[in-house]
Each structure stands twice: as C-alpha cells, then as structure tokens.
Design a protein around this motif. Sequence first.
Motif, mmCIF file in Angstrom:
data_model
loop_
_atom_site.group_PDB
_atom_site.id
_atom_site.type_symbol
_atom_site.label_atom_id
_atom_site.label_comp_id
_atom_site.label_asym_id
_atom_site.label_seq_id
_atom_site.Cartn_x
_atom_site.Cartn_y
_atom_site.Cartn_z
ATOM 1 N N HIS A 28 0.821 -1.210 0.000
ATOM 2 C CA HIS A 28 0.000 0.000 0.000
ATOM 3 C C HIS A 28 0.853 1.258 0.000
ATOM 4 C CE1 HIS A 28 -3.275 2.656 0.805
ATOM 5 N NE2 HIS A 28 -3.151 2.710 2.122
ATOM 6 N N SER A 35 -4.200 3.419 -4.730
ATOM 7 C CA SER A 35 -3.882 2.502 -3.642
ATOM 8 C C SER A 35 -4.929 2.600 -2.530
ATOM 9 C CB SER A 35 -2.490 2.786 -3.096
ATOM 10 O OG SER A 35 -2.050 1.725 -2.281
ATOM 11 N N TYR A 39 -7.077 -0.435 -1.269
ATOM 12 C CA TYR A 39 -7.014 -0.788 0.147
ATOM 13 C C TYR A 39 -8.425 -0.916 0.731
ATOM 14 C CZ TYR A 39 -5.531 -0.688 5.034
ATOM 15 O OH TYR A 39 -5.323 -0.988 6.358
ATOM 16 N N SER A 78 2.402 -0.729 -7.037
ATOM 17 C CA SER A 78 1.703 -0.236 -5.862
ATOM 18 C C SER A 78 0.459 0.514 -6.323
ATOM 19 C CB SER A 78 2.629 0.692 -5.084
ATOM 20 O OG SER A 78 1.944 1.318 -4.055
ATOM 21 N N PRO A 79 -0.685 0.094 -5.834
ATOM 22 C CA PRO A 79 -0.932 -1.005 -4.903
ATOM 23 C C PRO A 79 -0.757 -2.365 -5.571
ATOM 24 C CG PRO A 79 -3.015 -0.178 -5.717
ATOM 25 C CD PRO A 79 -1.943 0.725 -6.273
ATOM 26 N N SER A 94 -2.678 -5.950 -9.391
ATOM 27 C CA SER A 94 -2.350 -4.599 -8.929
ATOM 28 C C SER A 94 -3.367 -3.577 -9.425
ATOM 29 C CB SER A 94 -0.946 -4.209 -9.420
ATOM 30 O OG SER A 94 -0.954 -4.077 -10.824
#
Length: 109
Positions: A28, A35, A39, A78-79, A94
């Motif tokens: 994260h 991201s 999350y 990322s993420p 991702s």
Amino acid sequence: MVAQKQLHSLEELDQFVAQKGKKLLFKHSTICPISTSAYEEFQAYLLEHSLEAAVILVREDRPVSNAVAERFAIKHESPQIFLLEDGEVKWHTSHWKITKDAISQAVGA
C-alpha cells in the motif's frame, strides 16, 4: 474478521510468509489515490472473510516491499496484492484490478 498486521521488517515478512495456509499480502502507498481505493476493497473483503492478512506500506518500509519483489520475482507495483499459500504466490494483481470480488475469486479458486 482478522485484523491485518503491518510488516516493518524482513523478519516479520519471513514469519508471515512461513505460516501455513492461505493469506493475503497487500502493498500500500499511503499517498496514492488508486492505492487507497484498492485498500478499501481489501478491507471490505476482510470484513466478510476470516483470512490471515498483512500490509506493507511501500514508502515507509521500502526494504520489506523490495524484498517481496525479489523473493517472488514479481515486479513491484503499488498497490499490489498477493495470495500466498504455504510460502508461494498463488495469485497477484495490482492497481484497479484489486477488488473485493477479484480477491474472493482468487481465494476461492
């Protein structure tokens, strides 16, 4: 719901990966809106499923994040989310592909 832990060291990463069974590892970036959205999807999945899970904050714990890329030979993004089982990556994806439904399908496969 299993509270996910943050991994701050290579030792914590080793211990997490070594655990038997399926688990989720989420990389994260706290400054990235994509991201943050991913999350939230990860959290939504965990609210409904009891699965061991951990988070690596990629900016704060860069050596741990880099170790994941090196260990599993998967380019850092990322993420990014990984489904691990008995020390191996069974699935990863991702960015916008990280959704509650995608995680459900991967874990259920």
